[in-house]
Design a protein around this motif. Structure first.
Motif, PDB file in Angstrom:
ATOM      1  N   ARG A  28      18.771  -7.625 -19.983  1.00  0.00           N
ATOM      2  CA  ARG A  28      20.065  -8.045 -20.510  1.00  0.00           C
ATOM      3  C   ARG A  28      21.138  -7.251 -19.781  1.00  0.00           C
ATOM      4  O   ARG A  28      21.108  -6.012 -19.799  1.00  0.00           O
ATOM      5  N   HIS A  80      17.234  -2.684 -22.643  1.00  0.00           N
ATOM      6  CA  HIS A  80      17.033  -3.970 -21.974  1.00  0.00           C
ATOM      7  C   HIS A  80      17.828  -4.058 -20.663  1.00  0.00           C
ATOM      8  O   HIS A  80      17.498  -4.839 -19.786  1.00  0.00           O
ATOM      9  N   ASP A 140      10.762  -7.780 -25.152  1.00  0.00           N
ATOM     10  CA  ASP A 140      10.387  -8.081 -26.536  1.00  0.00           C
ATOM     11  C   ASP A 140       9.274  -9.107 -26.472  1.00  0.00           C
ATOM     12  O   ASP A 140       9.445 -10.176 -25.881  1.00  0.00           O
ATOM     13  N   GLU A 158      10.327  -1.101 -34.196  1.00  0.00           N
ATOM     14  CA  GLU A 158      10.316  -2.456 -33.630  1.00  0.00           C
ATOM     15  C   GLU A 158       8.934  -2.715 -33.031  1.00  0.00           C
ATOM     16  O   GLU A 158       8.626  -2.245 -31.947  1.00  0.00           O
ATOM     17  N   TRP A 182       7.799  -5.234 -31.678  1.00  0.00           N
ATOM     18  CA  TRP A 182       7.820  -6.197 -30.572  1.00  0.00           C
ATOM     19  C   TRP A 182       8.430  -5.649 -29.280  1.00  0.00           C
ATOM     20  O   TRP A 182       8.372  -6.288 -28.248  1.00  0.00           O
ATOM     21  N   HIS A 183       9.040  -4.476 -29.345  1.00  0.00           N
ATOM     22  CA  HIS A 183       9.779  -3.966 -28.179  1.00  0.00           C
ATOM     23  C   HIS A 183       8.917  -2.990 -27.363  1.00  0.00           C
ATOM     24  O   HIS A 183       8.530  -1.939 -27.845  1.00  0.00           O
TER      25      HIS A 183
HETATM   26 ZN    ZN Z   1      14.029  -5.159 -27.509  1.00  0.00          ZN
END
Ligand code: ZN
Length: 338
Positions: free
Chosen positions: A219, A252, A259, A306, A308-309
């Motif tokens: 990102r 990111h 993710d 988190e 998923w990260h």
């Molecule tokens: Zn993330």
């Protein structure tokens, strides 16, 4: 006859001289040894009133110049009421003498109330050392400290190291098979992280018939700004800070964070109970990825858990971090931030 007596007298005389010299030498040697011992830091520390056990602890952990520094500072530490905390800090595995003042500041000024109710011996000094080492005691997003880009895939990105306008130049788009979204959506990672993700995807698929799916990768600062502002406009800055990183501070933005969910589970609330998650936690490090925001470490990572990260740091380093059981913030602070 006369000559023989004279000879033995000489022998006696020489023997006496040797004995006197011997005793004298021995006493002198002892004095000298004593003198030398009194020059040692061990002696000086004991003289300052530290116990044998404390002195052993200090000598094990400190370099010569640090020992001298501690000796010079002992009176001042005593006057400020800091001295009693020293052994607790020295016993911590990740204690860094250079950060002693920061540890003491933290414990005395910020945790003052705590000690009104609890004995120091019941306090988690290891946690405090970790927090200070990784700068997590500082106000988030206030540091001018820059992420060290020269560290390559090991670079740190958290709320205490700015990425600024950093943008990687080797981004690769993840093909549709390996990600969420439509055919035209774009999820990118840096080349090395991308290659490792594909390798991990294949392994998960072969071993457990798992179909990993990437939800988010690189990102840019501008994209992060859009996301952050969306939440900020919705319910204010404090709320936005709990959901998204501020632009210029998101992991990111390194192009090394991803993710991940799977065909089996794509829910943020239940992913932690999925077969995919279990596989990732046990195996991702083999492909250079680590779970970045672990459960119970919010006060160090600055992020809620988190599941998923994941963050790519290279296979060799990921194995070490995995085995250390430290967060990457702690590992980086202790082993890499030099
Ligand atoms: Zn993330």
């Amino acid at each position: 006859m006369k000559k023989t007596i004279k000879f033995s007298t000489w022998i006696k005389f020489i023997l006496v001289i040797l004995i006197v010299l011997g005793i004298g030498g021995f006493i002198g040697y002892k004095y000298y040894q004593d003198y030398l011992y009194k020059q040692t830091n061990e002696y000086k520390l004991l003289e300052l009133g530290y116990t044998q056990e404390e002195v052993k602890l200090f000598l094990d952990k400190l370099e010569d110049d640090q020992e001298t520094n501690l000796i010079e500072r002992t009176n001042e530490l005593e006057e400020n009421g800091y001295r009693e905390f020293l052994p607790y800090f020295f016993k911590c595995d990740y204690f860094l003498y250079d950060k002693l003042d920061l540890y003491l500041d933290e414990v005395i000024t910020k945790k003052k109330d705590f000690f009104k109710y609890k004995e120091p011996s019941t306090y988690n000094f290891d946690k405090l050392v970790s927090i200070v080492n990784s700068h997590a005691n500082e106000e988030p997003y206030t540091s001018t400290r820059k992420s060290d880009i020269s560290k390559g895939v090991a670079m740190i990105a958290n709320k205490h190291y700015q990425l600024g306008d950093y943008a990687p130049d080797d981004l690769v788009a993840i093909p549709w098979k390996y990600r969420f979204g439509g055919a035209n959506d774009k999820i990118e990672l840096r080349q090395e992280a991308y290659d490792a993700y594909i390798e991990m995807w294949e392994a998960a698929n072969q071993e457990e018939e798992i179909y990993l799916l990437a939800l988010s990768g690189y990102r840019s600062k501008v994209e992060q700004e859009k996301e952050y502002n969306y939440y900020k406009d919705l319910r204010g800055e404090a709320y936005a800070d709990t959901i998204a990183a501020r632009p210029g501070w998101s992991e990111h933005q390194t192009g090394l964070a991803i993710d991940i969910y799977s065909k089996e589970c794509s829910s943020a609330t239940t992913f932690k109970d999925s077969k995919t998650y279990k596989w990732l936690v046990d195996n991702s490090y083999k492909y250079g990825y680590i779970l970045r925001y672990t459960e119970g470490d919010e006060d160090i990572t600055g992020y809620h858990y988190e599941s998923w990260h994941y963050r790519y740091i290279g296979k060799e380093l990921a194995k070490k971090v995995h085995e250390s059981k430290l967060t990457y913030d702690e590992y980086y602070a202790f082993y890499l931030d030099k």
